[in-house]
Design an enzyme around this catalytic site. Structure first.
Site, PDB file in Angstrom:
ATOM      1  N   THR A   1       0.834  -1.201   0.000  1.00 50.79           N
ATOM      2  CA  THR A   1       0.000   0.000   0.000  1.00 50.79           C
ATOM      3  C   THR A   1       0.870   1.253   0.000  1.00 50.79           C
ATOM      4  O   THR A   1       1.743   1.409   0.857  1.00 50.79           O
ATOM      5  CB  THR A   1      -0.921   0.016   1.227  1.00 50.79           C
ATOM      6  OG1 THR A   1      -1.734  -1.165   1.217  1.00 50.79           O
ATOM      7  CG2 THR A   1      -1.814   1.242   1.224  1.00 50.79           C
TER       8      THR A   1
ATOM      9  N   CYS B   1      25.748   6.232   5.529  1.00 52.29           N
ATOM     10  CA  CYS B   1      25.402   4.815   5.628  1.00 52.29           C
ATOM     11  C   CYS B   1      26.535   3.993   6.238  1.00 52.29           C
ATOM     12  O   CYS B   1      26.310   2.912   6.764  1.00 52.29           O
ATOM     13  CB  CYS B   1      25.051   4.265   4.250  1.00 52.29           C
ATOM     14  SG  CYS B   1      23.714   5.167   3.451  1.00 52.29           S
TER      15      CYS B   1
END
Length: 369
Positions: free
Chosen positions: A229, A315
């Site tokens: 969704t 990261c």
């Protein structure tokens, strides 16, 4: 506080925030519908998603399909793991590319990492020697996230086309900052690197490029490629950020050039990492080697806590290892560990640059005593 870490993330722009608030929803709102539902509220949400899709795609070249994802990492993984054939990439790519090696090799395919030149650009001679008819995909950045260097994308695409291979471009650091005009098959982008929200990105697939194999199974949303969704709030924020970037692109590029000139002058006693000519000027990656060795970046960060900057990729921060990007361009461990990355953009001021330079310079000189 002075924020100079635009490669890690960017401040949410007012346009994106306003668009997102509309779709937060609540019991007294009509803006919390599932965009995949057929009723009126669902159709309203779906319309907001499609408006956002058009706005995001407007900054990308040619005709194609734009698929919303959780971010650029998902987009990159989808292509690398979903397109057949061997993979070729370069040593300075993001971990989202390089860390796919084991998964690709587990599929029985070859994953080749090529060198870059000392200025940080893709080694085209090495690519020409490595590419074969078995190569399915060449993965390459538009702008490097650590040193800001532009790869010679036209040359990479030309060699890939000659060999019959597809091209994936990681345009995370370019999108919304410079025109993205490369004739790639796949382009990965991320909203939070262009003043949109975190948690959403997109994969652009050229009209004549094959769709990758499905990576996330379920309801078949997003052209059947990516199930799940969608969040109208995140999509709307991404779309608004893209529209703001498109409307202000020329002004923003001029602003960044002014900041770059000021930063280069202010940090003139630091050594630049990567090409001085072929780079995005919103990224200043520099190193300082003093009489007692290289600057201690951890101490520098502690001494200058009011300045938000980086020692490399967000990261990989905290790993203790020297940057793989700086090592790939030939820096020693000491040089790599004595480097800092300053990123600036739309909301950075000249005063921010001058103040940061004074504070960082004084703290670095203190280490020489």
């Amino acid at each position: 506080m002075i924020y100079l870490d635009y490669q890690a993330t960017t401040p949410l722009c007012p346009e994106a925030r306003e668009a997102m608030l509309r779709w937060l929803g609540g019991p007294d709102s009509d803006a919390f519908g599932n965009p995949h539902s057929p009723h009126r509220m669902g159709r309203m949400a779906a319309a907001a998603v499609e408006t956002a899709r058009e706005r995001v795609a407007a900054l990308l070249p040619g005709s194609g399909t734009l698929v919303f994802t959780s971010g650029a990492t998902e987009a990159i993984n989808t292509v690398i793991l979903g397109i057949p054939g061997d993979i070729i990439t370069f040593a300075t790519e993001h971990a989202a590319v390089l860390d796919c090696a084991r998964a690709v090799e587990a599929q029985g395919r070859r994953f080749t990492i090529l060198p870059v030149t000392p200025d940080g650009r893709a080694d085209i001679t090495a690519l020409e020697a490595a590419i074969t008819p078995q190569t399915g995909l060449v993965a390459v950045m538009a702008i490097n996230n650590e040193i800001g260097v532009h790869h010679p994308l036209a040359a990479v695409v030309a060699l890939a086309r000659k060999a019959g291979a597809r091209v994936l471009v990681d345009a995370v650091q370019a999108y919304g900052k410079v025109p993205v005009e490369v004739a790639a098959d796949y382009i990965a982008i991320s909203a939070h690197k262009c003043h949109g929200p975190k948690g959403i990105g997109a994969l652009w697939i050229a009209a004549d490029a094959p769709q990758p194999a499905v990576l996330i199974h379920g309801g078949g949303q997003e052209a059947g490629l990516r199930s799940g969704t969608l969040s109208p709030m995140l999509c709307a924020g991404f779309g608004a950020a893209a529209q703001a970037a498109q409307d202000g692109l020329s002004d923003q590029m001029l602003h960044v050039e002014r900041l770059w000139s000021a930063a280069r002058e202010a940090f003139s006693d630091w050594e630049l990492n990567g090409s001085a000519a072929d780079r995005w000027h919103g990224n200043l990656n520099i190193r300082r080697m003093g009489a007692g060795g290289g600057v201690d970046v951890a101490r520098l960060m502690s001494d200058c806590r009011q300045i938000m900057f980086s020692a490399g990729s967000a990261c990989a921060s905290g790993s203790g290892r020297p940057s793989h990007v700086l090592k790939a361009i030939g820096l020693s461990d000491a040089e790599a560990k004595s480097s800092i990355r300053l990123g600036f953009g739309r909301y950075t001021t000249l005063q921010d640059i001058e103040t940061a330079a004074a504070l960082l310079g004084a703290a670095a000189r203190e280490q020489d005593l």
